[in-house]
Motif scaffolding. Sequence first.
Motif, short mmCIF file in Angstrom:
data_model
loop_
_atom_site.label_atom_id
_atom_site.label_comp_id
_atom_site.label_asym_id
_atom_site.label_seq_id
_atom_site.Cartn_x
_atom_site.Cartn_y
_atom_site.Cartn_z
N ALA A 50 0.83 -1.21 0.00
CA ALA A 50 0.00 0.00 0.00
C ALA A 50 0.87 1.26 0.00
CB ALA A 50 -0.93 -0.01 1.21
N ALA A 53 2.14 1.68 -3.54
CA ALA A 53 1.06 2.10 -4.43
C ALA A 53 0.73 3.57 -4.23
CB ALA A 53 -0.17 1.23 -4.19
N THR A 58 -1.03 4.67 -7.65
CA THR A 58 -1.70 3.56 -8.33
C THR A 58 -2.48 2.74 -7.31
OG1 THR A 58 0.22 2.13 -8.05
CG2 THR A 58 0.13 3.43 -10.07
N SER A 59 -3.04 1.62 -7.74
CA SER A 59 -3.75 0.75 -6.81
C SER A 59 -2.80 -0.32 -6.26
CB SER A 59 -4.94 0.09 -7.49
OG SER A 59 -4.51 -0.86 -8.45
N GLN A 60 -3.10 -0.79 -5.09
CA GLN A 60 -2.25 -1.74 -4.39
C GLN A 60 -2.08 -3.04 -5.16
OE1 GLN A 60 -3.32 -1.94 -0.27
NE2 GLN A 60 -2.31 -3.90 0.07
N GLU A 62 -1.75 -3.64 -8.13
CA GLU A 62 -0.95 -3.56 -9.35
C GLU A 62 0.55 -3.76 -9.11
OE1 GLU A 62 -3.30 -0.55 -12.30
OE2 GLU A 62 -2.64 0.33 -10.40
N ARG A 188 0.19 6.11 -14.92
CA ARG A 188 -1.10 6.07 -15.62
C ARG A 188 -1.19 7.13 -16.71
NH1 ARG A 188 -5.05 4.89 -10.36
NH2 ARG A 188 -4.66 2.64 -10.31
N TYR A 212 5.33 -3.12 -11.56
CA TYR A 212 3.98 -2.58 -11.73
C TYR A 212 3.36 -3.25 -12.94
CZ TYR A 212 0.44 0.73 -13.46
OH TYR A 212 -0.71 1.31 -13.95
N ARG A 214 -0.19 -2.93 -14.91
CA ARG A 214 -1.45 -2.19 -14.98
C ARG A 214 -2.63 -3.15 -14.89
NH1 ARG A 214 -4.90 -1.48 -18.86
NH2 ARG A 214 -3.50 -2.26 -20.49
N HIS A 215 -3.68 -2.70 -14.20
CA HIS A 215 -4.90 -3.50 -14.06
C HIS A 215 -5.40 -3.92 -15.43
CE1 HIS A 215 -8.63 -4.95 -12.33
NE2 HIS A 215 -9.29 -4.26 -13.23
#
Length: 391
Positions: A50, A53, A58-60, A62, A188, A212, A214-215
């Motif tokens: 976390a 991120a 970004t989100s955790q 990823e 992003r 990393y 990306r989702h």
Amino acid sequence: MLYFDHCASTPPREDVIRTMMEVMAKHYANPSSLHQGGVEAGKLLERSRAVVAAAFGTSQAEWTFTSGGTESNNAAIIGATARYRNKGKHLITTQIEHPSVYDTFRRLSNEGFRVTYLPVNEQGTVAAQDVAAALTEDTVMVSVMHVNNEVGSIQPIAEIGAMLNKHRKVLFHVDGIQSVGKLPIALREWGIDLFSASAHKVGGPRGVGLLYTRHGVQLEPLLAGGGQEQGLRPGTENVAAIVASAKAFRLALETREARSARMFGLRRRLVRCIGEIPELVLNGAAVSDEELSMTAVMAPHIVNFSYPGMKPEVLIHTLEENGILASTKSACSSKEDKPSQVLLAMGLGKERASSGIRISFGDEHGEADVDYLCGKLNEVVARLKPFERKE
């Protein structure tokens, strides 16, 4: 000793060392174990994810922890090409990538992929239009490093990402190992699908890297085993090193702007000094007053120069005798008795490519350190001049 080899590895921060020691002593349980010790270790692991991120915006989910930058690069490139092999077998990279990227593409070329290695200019920069021109219907990945690890040239990542946004089938991988904590990074906004980083380049411990993803992007794991790291990187996580690394990454990103501005000043000072020694020639661009900003074409912490006619190891060892630690090529290639692939790709010729020296700054350096280096460079070059090779 003055340590000017931060591109190879940075001294770990004292607070990072303390954090790692504390976690090693208290949280030694396997984070996958179901008992309380394992649960606590697992919480620390996810808290570290976390922290990373949040630092990168970004989100955790990823982020994957790896053993270092080399594994992150391999996991991204091999994992993605294996997963999306049915969508295309053409890959694009540059002629100046780190061996962990360049040699991975060479391996893939032996496995049926077609690889385009794009040229760079004399400053060591690839052109975004060349990337665009190389795209085909069969292209599945573009991999371009953010900052070259030998000369410090900054690649036009945002421009390439914007162009690739029109070709969403093409994955965009960026080796950011030398840019984290030195330059702004917008994963992003720049359309980056895969991004690699390494903790020991930012004051963290060796043995921890970041990847990393990306989702929505899927990778085939390099290793078989347990389900750790969301199944992408099996193996028991090194919780203590990961917690310490997350702290190092957070601190590096939080203090980046001030640290970069200071190092740009040191780079300009050293470049000026090199320009005053006739036997030395700068590789890559200089930094003018107007370029001392986040739009510079060179990274703030790297200076590369050649002493044509002199073996680089002679200069390196003579500097070491004077209390200065520097390097030649990347640490991964420094023991190879070959001209620098990067300098050759920049069109600088075999003589300059065979005599390159890299100076890389860190947080401990100030103007007095650069002035000492400059003084010793003048003395050492004067002493070595009678031994120059005459072609």
